[in-house]
Design a protein around this motif. Structure first.
Motif, PDB file in Angstrom:
ATOM      1  N   LYS A 126     -35.326 -46.955  39.848  1.00  0.00           N
ATOM      2  CA  LYS A 126     -34.826 -46.835  38.479  1.00  0.00           C
ATOM      3  C   LYS A 126     -35.952 -47.256  37.537  1.00  0.00           C
ATOM      4  CE  LYS A 126     -29.918 -47.451  39.503  1.00  0.00           C
ATOM      5  NZ  LYS A 126     -29.631 -46.035  39.221  1.00  0.00           N
ATOM      6  N   LEU A 127     -36.316 -46.351  36.665  1.00  0.00           N
ATOM      7  CA  LEU A 127     -37.473 -46.566  35.802  1.00  0.00           C
ATOM      8  C   LEU A 127     -37.137 -46.170  34.374  1.00  0.00           C
ATOM      9  CD1 LEU A 127     -40.622 -47.254  35.968  1.00  0.00           C
ATOM     10  CD2 LEU A 127     -40.938 -44.761  35.885  1.00  0.00           C
ATOM     11  N   ARG A 128     -37.408 -47.065  33.442  1.00  0.00           N
ATOM     12  CA  ARG A 128     -37.219 -46.745  32.025  1.00  0.00           C
ATOM     13  C   ARG A 128     -38.598 -46.559  31.374  1.00  0.00           C
ATOM     14  NH1 ARG A 128     -33.032 -49.564  27.932  1.00  0.00           N
ATOM     15  NH2 ARG A 128     -31.715 -48.155  29.173  1.00  0.00           N
ATOM     16  N   VAL A 129     -38.793 -45.379  30.801  1.00  0.00           N
ATOM     17  CA  VAL A 129     -40.041 -45.040  30.117  1.00  0.00           C
ATOM     18  C   VAL A 129     -39.772 -44.984  28.617  1.00  0.00           C
ATOM     19  CG1 VAL A 129     -41.918 -43.369  29.907  1.00  0.00           C
ATOM     20  CG2 VAL A 129     -40.728 -43.639  32.102  1.00  0.00           C
ATOM     21  N   VAL A 130     -40.557 -45.715  27.847  1.00  0.00           N
ATOM     22  CA  VAL A 130     -40.497 -45.658  26.384  1.00  0.00           C
ATOM     23  C   VAL A 130     -41.738 -44.914  25.908  1.00  0.00           C
ATOM     24  CG1 VAL A 130     -40.529 -47.001  24.248  1.00  0.00           C
ATOM     25  CG2 VAL A 130     -39.142 -47.764  26.189  1.00  0.00           C
ATOM     26  N   ALA A 131     -41.543 -43.915  25.037  1.00  0.00           N
ATOM     27  CA  ALA A 131     -42.658 -43.070  24.615  1.00  0.00           C
ATOM     28  C   ALA A 131     -42.756 -43.004  23.091  1.00  0.00           C
ATOM     29  CB  ALA A 131     -42.495 -41.659  25.187  1.00  0.00           C
ATOM     30  N   LEU A 132     -43.994 -43.122  22.606  1.00  0.00           N
ATOM     31  CA  LEU A 132     -44.315 -42.928  21.192  1.00  0.00           C
ATOM     32  C   LEU A 132     -45.300 -41.768  21.095  1.00  0.00           C
ATOM     33  CD1 LEU A 132     -45.008 -46.622  20.038  1.00  0.00           C
ATOM     34  CD2 LEU A 132     -42.818 -45.435  20.195  1.00  0.00           C
ATOM     35  N   ALA A 133     -45.076 -40.888  20.131  1.00  0.00           N
ATOM     36  CA  ALA A 133     -45.938 -39.719  19.991  1.00  0.00           C
ATOM     37  C   ALA A 133     -46.250 -39.457  18.522  1.00  0.00           C
ATOM     38  CB  ALA A 133     -45.266 -38.476  20.595  1.00  0.00           C
ATOM     39  N   ASP A 134     -47.425 -38.897  18.276  1.00  0.00           N
ATOM     40  CA  ASP A 134     -47.776 -38.325  16.974  1.00  0.00           C
ATOM     41  C   ASP A 134     -47.589 -39.296  15.813  1.00  0.00           C
ATOM     42  OD1 ASP A 134     -48.232 -35.467  17.928  1.00  0.00           O
ATOM     43  OD2 ASP A 134     -46.189 -35.822  18.615  1.00  0.00           O
ATOM     44  N   LEU A 135     -48.285 -40.412  15.881  1.00  0.00           N
ATOM     45  CA  LEU A 135     -48.214 -41.390  14.794  1.00  0.00           C
ATOM     46  C   LEU A 135     -48.858 -40.861  13.514  1.00  0.00           C
ATOM     47  CD1 LEU A 135     -49.060 -44.516  16.907  1.00  0.00           C
ATOM     48  CD2 LEU A 135     -46.996 -44.265  15.536  1.00  0.00           C
ATOM     49  N   HIS A 136     -49.997 -40.200  13.618  1.00  0.00           N
ATOM     50  CA  HIS A 136     -50.731 -39.671  12.461  1.00  0.00           C
ATOM     51  C   HIS A 136     -50.883 -40.757  11.390  1.00  0.00           C
ATOM     52  CE1 HIS A 136     -51.019 -35.605  13.948  1.00  0.00           C
ATOM     53  NE2 HIS A 136     -49.733 -35.592  14.216  1.00  0.00           N
ATOM     54  N   ALA A 137     -51.627 -41.785  11.734  1.00  0.00           N
ATOM     55  CA  ALA A 137     -51.741 -42.966  10.884  1.00  0.00           C
ATOM     56  C   ALA A 137     -52.416 -42.657   9.549  1.00  0.00           C
ATOM     57  CB  ALA A 137     -52.531 -44.046  11.623  1.00  0.00           C
ATOM     58  N   CYS A 138     -51.707 -42.936   8.472  1.00  0.00           N
ATOM     59  CA  CYS A 138     -52.227 -42.773   7.117  1.00  0.00           C
ATOM     60  C   CYS A 138     -51.247 -43.429   6.155  1.00  0.00           C
ATOM     61  CB  CYS A 138     -52.423 -41.298   6.758  1.00  0.00           C
ATOM     62  SG  CYS A 138     -50.879 -40.340   6.758  1.00  0.00           S
ATOM     63  N   GLU A 139     -51.704 -43.746   4.983  1.00  0.00           N
ATOM     64  CA  GLU A 139     -50.825 -44.318   3.970  1.00  0.00           C
ATOM     65  C   GLU A 139     -50.515 -43.257   2.921  1.00  0.00           C
ATOM     66  OE1 GLU A 139     -52.649 -47.854   2.449  1.00  0.00           O
ATOM     67  OE2 GLU A 139     -52.472 -48.924   4.352  1.00  0.00           O
ATOM     68  N   PRO A 140     -49.299 -43.272   2.344  1.00  0.00           N
ATOM     69  CA  PRO A 140     -48.246 -44.273   2.553  1.00  0.00           C
ATOM     70  C   PRO A 140     -47.298 -43.960   3.705  1.00  0.00           C
ATOM     71  CG  PRO A 140     -47.539 -42.755   0.864  1.00  0.00           C
ATOM     72  CD  PRO A 140     -48.922 -42.302   1.297  1.00  0.00           C
ATOM     73  N   TRP A 141     -47.554 -42.878   4.446  1.00  0.00           N
ATOM     74  CA  TRP A 141     -46.559 -42.360   5.377  1.00  0.00           C
ATOM     75  C   TRP A 141     -46.486 -43.149   6.682  1.00  0.00           C
ATOM     76  CZ3 TRP A 141     -44.265 -39.499   2.052  1.00  0.00           C
ATOM     77  CH2 TRP A 141     -45.022 -38.837   1.078  1.00  0.00           C
ATOM     78  N   MET A 142     -47.632 -43.575   7.209  1.00  0.00           N
ATOM     79  CA  MET A 142     -47.631 -44.281   8.487  1.00  0.00           C
ATOM     80  C   MET A 142     -48.716 -45.357   8.451  1.00  0.00           C
ATOM     81  SD  MET A 142     -46.034 -44.521  11.391  1.00  0.00           S
ATOM     82  CE  MET A 142     -45.088 -42.989  11.479  1.00  0.00           C
ATOM     83  N   SER A 143     -48.408 -46.436   7.733  1.00  0.00           N
ATOM     84  CA  SER A 143     -49.350 -47.540   7.594  1.00  0.00           C
ATOM     85  C   SER A 143     -49.406 -48.348   8.887  1.00  0.00           C
ATOM     86  CB  SER A 143     -48.916 -48.448   6.444  1.00  0.00           C
ATOM     87  OG  SER A 143     -47.676 -49.077   6.763  1.00  0.00           O
ATOM     88  N   SER A 144     -50.416 -49.193   9.006  1.00  0.00           N
ATOM     89  CA  SER A 144     -50.512 -50.050  10.186  1.00  0.00           C
ATOM     90  C   SER A 144     -49.320 -50.999  10.255  1.00  0.00           C
ATOM     91  CB  SER A 144     -51.822 -50.837  10.177  1.00  0.00           C
ATOM     92  OG  SER A 144     -51.941 -51.610   8.996  1.00  0.00           O
ATOM     93  N   ARG A 145     -48.820 -51.401   9.100  1.00  0.00           N
ATOM     94  CA  ARG A 145     -47.637 -52.276   9.076  1.00  0.00           C
ATOM     95  C   ARG A 145     -46.414 -51.544   9.631  1.00  0.00           C
ATOM     96  NH1 ARG A 145     -45.313 -55.486   3.720  1.00  0.00           N
ATOM     97  NH2 ARG A 145     -43.567 -56.514   4.775  1.00  0.00           N
ATOM     98  N   ARG A 146     -46.260 -50.282   9.262  1.00  0.00           N
ATOM     99  CA  ARG A 146     -45.119 -49.519   9.783  1.00  0.00           C
ATOM    100  C   ARG A 146     -45.276 -49.279  11.285  1.00  0.00           C
ATOM    101  NH1 ARG A 146     -43.050 -43.339   8.504  1.00  0.00           N
ATOM    102  NH2 ARG A 146     -41.022 -43.592   9.498  1.00  0.00           N
TER     103      ARG A 146
END
Length: 300
Positions: free
Chosen positions: A51-71
């Motif tokens: 039994k394995l749980r995988v958590v995935a994050l994709a396509d952050l596209h880091a930029c402000e104000p949409w995807m700041s390092s704080r977010r």
């Protein structure tokens, strides 16, 4: 009778509705919403009892104000709370648009991602924008991008056509990561006539040395028709679910297969693909009908 006043009221109502939808797509769904997309499956060839749980994050596209390092750090904190055995990053950390107030440097977004925790580690692959935004890597026609180096600097391994064996509760499984399928841009500047991928599916799977199940990370889902049944699950991002979806369909999807691999859990010939809707935006900071999401996959 349809009067001038009635026409203007109807027209005004239409403009108001359009403005409201635009405000939602521009300011609310991309910035204020975060869904958890959950999938539970036991693929063919999966080890009984694993039994394995995988958590995935994709396509952050880091930029402000949409995807700041704080977010990004806030998203990582929520991902940590989901109890994953392993966390995977599916590429496109670099911004993919010009409508920004500030580009977030790789040293910043990687530091935020370094807050991710999982018993079996955090593992990453690269996406097309991570290559496209690096002029040195384009000129060299390969090697490492600033994304590779930034993640390595914070202790997150990047799997570039590499497979590794992991184990949980005495059961082994393989995690295989492909390099990007659209990595190198065409043009006279780079001396290439067409888009060139750096992925090596056969070479990556050749590193698998036993019969334990395989999870494949591939930024673009277009590789899926070539993935053999030996792979239990392929996980991808890239499409953002189309970024705009109406009635379950996206009018524009960055895939040669159109909407076929745009989003969600796809099963073909007893093979499984899960495509994340992603977290950030590219081209334009708009999302409608496909809010940012963290993906959780429970296997077994």
């Amino acid at each position: 009778m349809f009067t001038r006043r009635g026409f203007l009221q109807t027209l005004g109502g239409g403009f108001a509705s359009f403005a409201a939808l635009g405000s939602y797509a521009f300011a609310i769904e991309p910035l204020a919403r975060l869904n958890i997309a959950r999938y539970h499956l036991t693929p063919s060839g999966w080890t009984p009892g694993l039994k394995l749980r995988v958590v995935a994050l994709a396509d952050l596209h880091a930029c402000e104000p949409w995807m700041s390092s704080r977010r990004i750090a806030s998203i990582c904190a929520q991902a940590n709370d989901l109890g994953g055995d392993i966390t995977v990053l599916l590429g496109d950390y670099a911004s993919g648009m010009n409508l920004v107030t500030r580009y977030v440097h790789s040293s910043e977004w990687s530091k935020a991602l370094a807050t991710l925790k999982a018993p079996l580690g955090v593992h990453a692959i690269m996406g097309n924008h991570d290559w496209w935004e690096d002029r040195t890597a384009q000129r060299n026609g390969g090697g490492e991008t600033f994304g590779h180096r930034a993640l390595a600097d914070v202790g997150i391994p990047v799997h570039s056509n590499r497979a590794i064996r992991l184990e949980k509760d005495g059961h082994g499984f393989w995690l295989a990561g492909l390099e990007d399928q659209l990595a190198l841009l065409p043009g006279k500047k780079w001396g290439r006539r067409s888009m060139t991928g750096l992925d090596d599916l056969d070479g990556t799977l050749a590193q698998v040395r036993d019969n334990a199940p395989v999870i494949l990370l591939a930024h673009e889902p277009d590789i899926f028709p070539e993935v053999p049944a030996r792979v239990c699950l392929t996980m991808s991002g890239h499409t953002h679910g189309g970024q705009v979806r109406f009635a379950g369909l996206a009018p524009v999807v960055p895939s040669r297969f159109g909407d076929r691999y745009a989003y969600g859990h796809i099963v073909e010939e007893d093979r499984n693909l899960i495509v994340s809707g992603g977290l950030g935006c590219s081209i334009a900071p708009i999302r409608f009908g496909v809010p940012p999401e963290i993906v959780v996959v429970d296997l077994g």
